[in-house]
Design a protein around this motif. Structure first.
Motif, short mmCIF file in Angstrom:
data_model
loop_
_atom_site.label_atom_id
_atom_site.label_comp_id
_atom_site.label_asym_id
_atom_site.label_seq_id
_atom_site.Cartn_x
_atom_site.Cartn_y
_atom_site.Cartn_z
N GLN A 1 1.06 -1.03 -0.13
CA GLN A 1 0.07 -0.05 0.08
C GLN A 1 0.86 1.11 -0.03
O GLN A 1 2.04 1.51 0.76
N HIS A 2 0.58 2.04 -0.88
CA HIS A 2 1.47 3.35 -0.87
C HIS A 2 0.62 4.47 -1.36
O HIS A 2 -0.50 4.31 -1.87
N GLU A 3 1.14 5.88 -1.55
CA GLU A 3 0.27 6.89 -1.99
C GLU A 3 1.22 7.82 -2.43
O GLU A 3 2.60 7.98 -2.14
N VAL A 4 0.83 8.82 -3.38
CA VAL A 4 1.45 10.17 -3.76
C VAL A 4 1.02 11.23 -3.29
O VAL A 4 -0.32 11.62 -3.29
N ARG A 5 1.87 12.00 -2.13
CA ARG A 5 1.30 13.06 -1.47
C ARG A 5 1.09 14.36 -2.22
O ARG A 5 1.43 14.31 -3.30
N PRO A 6 0.18 15.03 -1.90
CA PRO A 6 -0.36 16.23 -2.87
C PRO A 6 0.98 17.12 -3.51
O PRO A 6 1.89 17.19 -2.70
N VAL A 7 1.10 17.46 -4.62
CA VAL A 7 1.99 18.41 -5.29
C VAL A 7 1.63 19.71 -5.13
O VAL A 7 0.50 20.16 -5.44
N ARG A 8 2.78 20.57 -4.78
CA ARG A 8 2.40 21.99 -4.79
C ARG A 8 3.45 22.50 -5.87
O ARG A 8 4.47 22.44 -5.50
N CYS A 9 2.91 23.13 -7.01
CA CYS A 9 3.68 23.83 -8.20
C CYS A 9 3.11 25.24 -8.19
O CYS A 9 1.99 25.47 -8.86
#
Length: 281
Positions: free
Chosen positions: A255-263
């Motif tokens: 189980q894994h996730e991609v944390r929110p990106v700030r651009c």
């Protein structure tokens, strides 16, 4: 002199099979030219055709790994568990995986195809669970082959470091993913459905325009029960920061996730880019 019945039967079967293959190819060709289908649907069909060709041509065999070894450094999490006895959250990280020229080529593929990216989705069609853009491998077939060779070349070492038994790769899936401002992918695994059950390993190759113009987007690897496929404890995870020209491998059940990106610029070229996919047994 007449041919034995077995020979005649074999010849007839071969001729019938060739006719069937020819008709199938023509049908697929017509489907791929059908503009009433979405770009994503046609790309998916084309990618499956490529994968079938590779499988029947034995291109997926590990014997293909004759390319010159890339100059890369290996890192792995210090507390890497043995998946036979511990929860899954181990990974192998290879730095400087491609040459600078190949890394730049990956970036050029992303930037020149920005109009061909489509919105990502999940196998269960969940809403508000994943936000990103994807580009299918049909738009970069040559680079797909290059990255595939490099991945298969290091696969024995990766399996060894993950304490996994080497396996015969029947298919290597790949997509180019772009995460811009506000993009994310919530907690999931990559082999939790009947369609994805044969995925053994997940890989993610990271790249971006220098200097890096985004923050966030870390990969969180959660301790996962290898039997139940569930997170052991939600607050126990290993973070992995995206590093340009690095690639990570881990068990597709994890189980894994991609944390929110700030651009802040919200410009496409400032995105968090990955070439990611799965190795099927």
């Amino acid at each position: 002199m007449q041919s034995p019945p077995q020979t005649l039967l074999a010849n007839n079967f071969q001729e019938a099979w060739q006719r069937l293959v020819s008709k199938s190819v023509r049908t697929l060709d017509e489907i791929l030219d059908d503009t009433t289908l979405s770009v994503g649907d046609r790309a998916e069909i084309a990618l499956q055709v490529i994968a079938l060709h590779q499988q029947t041509g034995r291109e997926s065999s590990l014997a293909e790994t004759e390319a010159i070894a890339p100059s890369c450094q290996v890192k792995e999490n210090v507390n890497r568990p043995n998946p036979k006895t511990h929860p899954l959250d181990g990974y192998v990280l290879l730095e400087n995986f491609l040459s600078p020229e190949e890394n730049q080529q990956a970036l050029e593929i992303a930037l020149t195809n920005r109009e061909n990216f489509i919105s990502s989705s999940t196998t269960n069609q969940a809403t508000d669970y994943r936000r990103s853009l994807v580009l299918y491998a049909t738009f970069y077939c040559e680079f797909y082959q290059l990255l595939k060779r490099r991945i298969l070349q290091v696969l024995p070492e990766v399996c060894d470091r993950l304490d996994r038994v080497p396996f015969n790769v029947t298919e290597l899936e790949m997509q180019l993913t772009a995460h811009n401002d506000g993009c994310y992918y919530k907690v999931h695994n990559d082999s939790g459905s009947p369609e994805t059950a044969t995925r053994e390993l997940t890989y993610v190759y990271y790249f971006h325009c220098p200097p890096k113009a985004y923050s966030g987007g870390e990969l969180r690897m959660y301790e996962t029960d290898s039997t139940l496929g569930k997170v052991v404890e939600g607050d126990r995870f290993t973070p992995v920061e995206p590093q340009n020209n690095s690639i990570i491998f881990f068990d597709s059940r994890c189980q894994h996730e991609v944390r929110p990106v700030r651009c802040p610029s919200k410009q496409f070229e400032d995105s968090r880019f990955t070439l990611n996919g799965w190795l099927r047994r």
